[in-house]
Scaffold this active site. Structure first.
Site, short mmCIF file in Angstrom:
data_model
loop_
_atom_site.label_atom_id
_atom_site.label_comp_id
_atom_site.label_asym_id
_atom_site.label_seq_id
_atom_site.Cartn_x
_atom_site.Cartn_y
_atom_site.Cartn_z
N SER A 1 0.81 -1.21 0.00
CA SER A 1 0.00 0.00 0.00
C SER A 1 0.85 1.26 0.00
O SER A 1 0.32 2.36 -0.11
CB SER A 1 -0.92 0.02 1.24
OG SER A 1 -0.14 -0.03 2.42
N GLU B 1 -6.40 -0.77 -6.68
CA GLU B 1 -5.45 0.09 -7.37
C GLU B 1 -4.45 -0.79 -8.12
O GLU B 1 -3.77 -1.62 -7.51
CB GLU B 1 -4.71 0.98 -6.37
CG GLU B 1 -5.59 2.07 -5.77
CD GLU B 1 -4.88 2.90 -4.72
OE1 GLU B 1 -5.11 4.13 -4.68
OE2 GLU B 1 -4.10 2.33 -3.93
N ASN C 1 -4.12 6.05 -0.24
CA ASN C 1 -3.30 6.26 0.95
C ASN C 1 -2.61 7.62 0.94
O ASN C 1 -2.41 8.24 2.00
CB ASN C 1 -2.27 5.15 1.09
CG ASN C 1 -2.88 3.88 1.65
OD1 ASN C 1 -4.04 3.86 2.04
ND2 ASN C 1 -2.11 2.82 1.68
#
Length: 596
Positions: free
Chosen positions: A121, A154, A192
């Site tokens: 991430s 993503e 994020n």
């Protein structure tokens, strides 16, 4: 034609890895689920069966479907079991050296045409890919937690990722029923990069004792419609994970100070306060892994008697102003049983406010939320006036005039002369310093901010803003009034943006900067925040609703007060405002609304 994936491997069976296994198995794909040891494998198996059993109990999965799903999963110890899969997704902890070692081993074990994917991430997919001899077949596939529920993925391509690999993974996401956004390899990707600056800022508010954990979380849930407050979300993510993500983003993302982890986060991680998984983080939980919050030494007393203790008696309320906010506040107080004196600049303005309040109350009757008797009683409690002198005997005055400091100061100076001793004087400002307004009077201890949100009759939040001169009695009275209105009052200091705007608008500004840098499209950024984080609106949808001029003005105020370089308004936002593209109200902002 996209490649057909018949078998995939998942490395790492923690919460995220087990969720990814479930996603693939639910969609008819055989999964080789790999861990480092038998004990870790058993924990992963338990996580998966627990999730599928809950789905059965909730009626979201039939028992036969669950059994078929579980039959597609083959649990194995060691990476050698992945020799024949078409795709491997790594979901181990966020440590670059660990991921590089795993990818080097996968490169040796997996068949030459296999795609190697990381669920990272925050780490660089490029740096992970160079541990292999096939960096063109390495890609990021970032699922969101919980993977079986969250729709967003993503897809992260590096500068050398093959176009065929990207296309194959995009087609796979569609097969899994996910919405993919394809982006390049940058710290934090979309979600994020926007989320963690906001979370870090929320922790800094708590660390500085600007507001309590409960009030920060309530403000963002009730003021912005978010599914969780930032501190509760940090506990869910895990403070150790959050620290690693922030630290990586800070180092990889240009050393933006807003991504430098707040010291409190590192202190809590060192102390073992990791959030839900350890049973204690910003909140205390029933047991490790439980979502159930239990009271601790920081939990406030929330009884009505405690709220009223020390509060002044409020029976009659004056509202000054004739705009949308003033109209809504009049309605809120009248419906709650208060006698209200509405003061406007003339009979014509009063008549207009009366019609607006009456129309709104009638809508409540039509919708079954208000009886005709209650409507008539509410209207009967309102007295209409065009002179401030009629506020001489009220117990509370709420000012809701134009957002100009000179106008507000002049009004409060007049109220100081007219109103009786002990009256609470409140301003609804959303951006101006309350202390400047308070010091226009000879009674700054009686002045407080009551920031209602629009539309006031519907929005459940009020920010109670206390200055360094506001008395405890005034703050207590303001909170008690909020409770009587059926609203949640959150207390904060007199600082630009208060809680909600101070956390919300830098996030919106960051989204504009991301678009400005051509990293992604407005649509994909909106998808990422709605589908990946559960936000009710994407940042560009929200900016167009709020108004780009309003957003720019708030962002400028935040920047001028806090002097944080990362808060400087995005040039693109300034250019759009200069061009007259202000959002829905002008027909065009980040999107063209005239064609819809």
């Amino acid at each position: 034609m996209a490649r057909e994936f018949t078998s995939v491997g998942v490395v790492g069976l923690g919460t995220m890895g087990a969720g990814i296994v479930e996603v693939f198995a639910r969609n008819g794909i055989d999964v080789v689920a790999v861990e480092i040891s038998e004990a870790a494998l058993q924990r992963g198996r338990t996580t998966l069966t627990g999730s599928t059993d809950r789905a059965v109990a909730k009626g979201k999965l039939a028992e036969a479907e669950r059994d078929a799903l579980l039959s597609r999963v083959h649990f194995q110890v060691g990476l050698d079991a992945l020799h024949s899969v078409d795709l491997v997704i790594e979901a181990v902890p966020e440590h670059l050296d660990l991921k590089q070692r795993i990818f080097a081993e996968l490169d040796r074990v997996c068949k030459p045409e296999a795609i190697l994917a990381t669920n990272t991430s925050s780490l660089s997919v490029t740096e992970i890919s160079v541990a292999t001899t096939r960096p063109n077949q390495v890609i990021g596939i970032h699922f969101f937690n919980p993977a079986p529920v969250m729709k967003l993925v993503e897809v992260v391509r590096t500068v050398v990722t093959s176009a065929d690999v990207v296309a194959d993974v995009e087609a796979l996401c569609e097969r899994l029923g996910k919405v993919d956004v394809t982006i390049s390899d940058r710290a934090g990707f979309i979600a994020n990069a926007l989320l963690f600056g906001y979370l870090n800022h929320a922790v800094s508010m708590l660390e500085s004792r600007y507001a309590t954990r409960e009030d920060i979380d309530a403000a963002m849930k009730l003021g912005c419609g978010l599914p969780m407050g930032p501190l509760a979300l940090m506990d869910l993510i895990g403070l150790d994970t959050a620290y690693e993500i922030l630290d990586t983003m800070y180092r990889r993302g240009g050393r933006d100070r807003r991504h430098a982890p707040v010291p409190l986060i590192k202190q809590m991680v060192t102390a073992g306060l990791l959030g839900r998984k350890s049973g204690r983080g910003f909140y205390t939980y029933e047991r490790p892994g439980s979502p159930v919050v239990v009271p601790d030494e920081q939990t406030p007393v929330a009884s009505e008697s405690a709220l009223a203790d020390g509060a002044r008696g409020i029976a009659k309320v004056g509202v000054v102003g004739s705009g949308t906010m003033a109209t809504g506040i009049i309605e809120v107080f009248a419906k709650a049983g208060y006698e209200v004196v509405s003061v406007t600049r003339g009979a014509e303005k009063s008549a207009k406010v009366f019609e607006s309040v009456k129309t709104s109350l009638n809508k409540g009757v039509v919708r079954g939320k208000l009886s005709e008797a209650d409507r008539d009683a509410a209207l009967g409690r309102i007295n209409w006036s065009a002179t401030l002198e009629h506020l001489a005997d009220v117990d509370l005055v709420v000012e809701a005039v134009v957002e100009e400091l000179s106008v507000k100061k002049a009004l409060f100076a007049s109220l100081d002369e007219i109103c009786k001793p002990g009256v609470v004087l409140a301003t609804t400002t959303s951006s101006l310093p309350v202390i400047d307004v308070a010091m226009a009077t000879q009674r700054p201890a009686d002045v407080v901010g009551l920031h209602f949100f629009n539309p006031a009759p519907i929005m459940p939040l009020i920010e109670v803003v206390q200055t360094i001169r506001t008395s405890v009695e005034t703050t207590t009275t303001a909170k008690a009034v909020c409770a009587t209105l059926g609203k949640t009052g959150v207390v904060c200091g007199d600082r630009s943006g208060f809680i909600v705007n101070a956390l919300l608008f830098p996030y919106l500004n960051d989204a504009v900067k991301m678009l400005e840098a051509s990293y992604s499209t407005a649509d994909d950024i909106d998808y990422a925040m709605k589908l990946g984080c559960g936000y009710p609106m994407g940042p560009f949808e929200l900016l167009d609703v709020v108004g780009l001029d309003v957003s720019l003005a708030i962002q400028r105020e935040l920047y001028l007060e806090l002097r944080e370089p990362g808060f400087a308004p995005a040039p693109l936002l300034e250019h759009l405002v200069t061009a007259g593209y202000l959002g829905r109200k002008t027909g065009r902002g980040f999107r063209d609304h005239t064609r819809r």
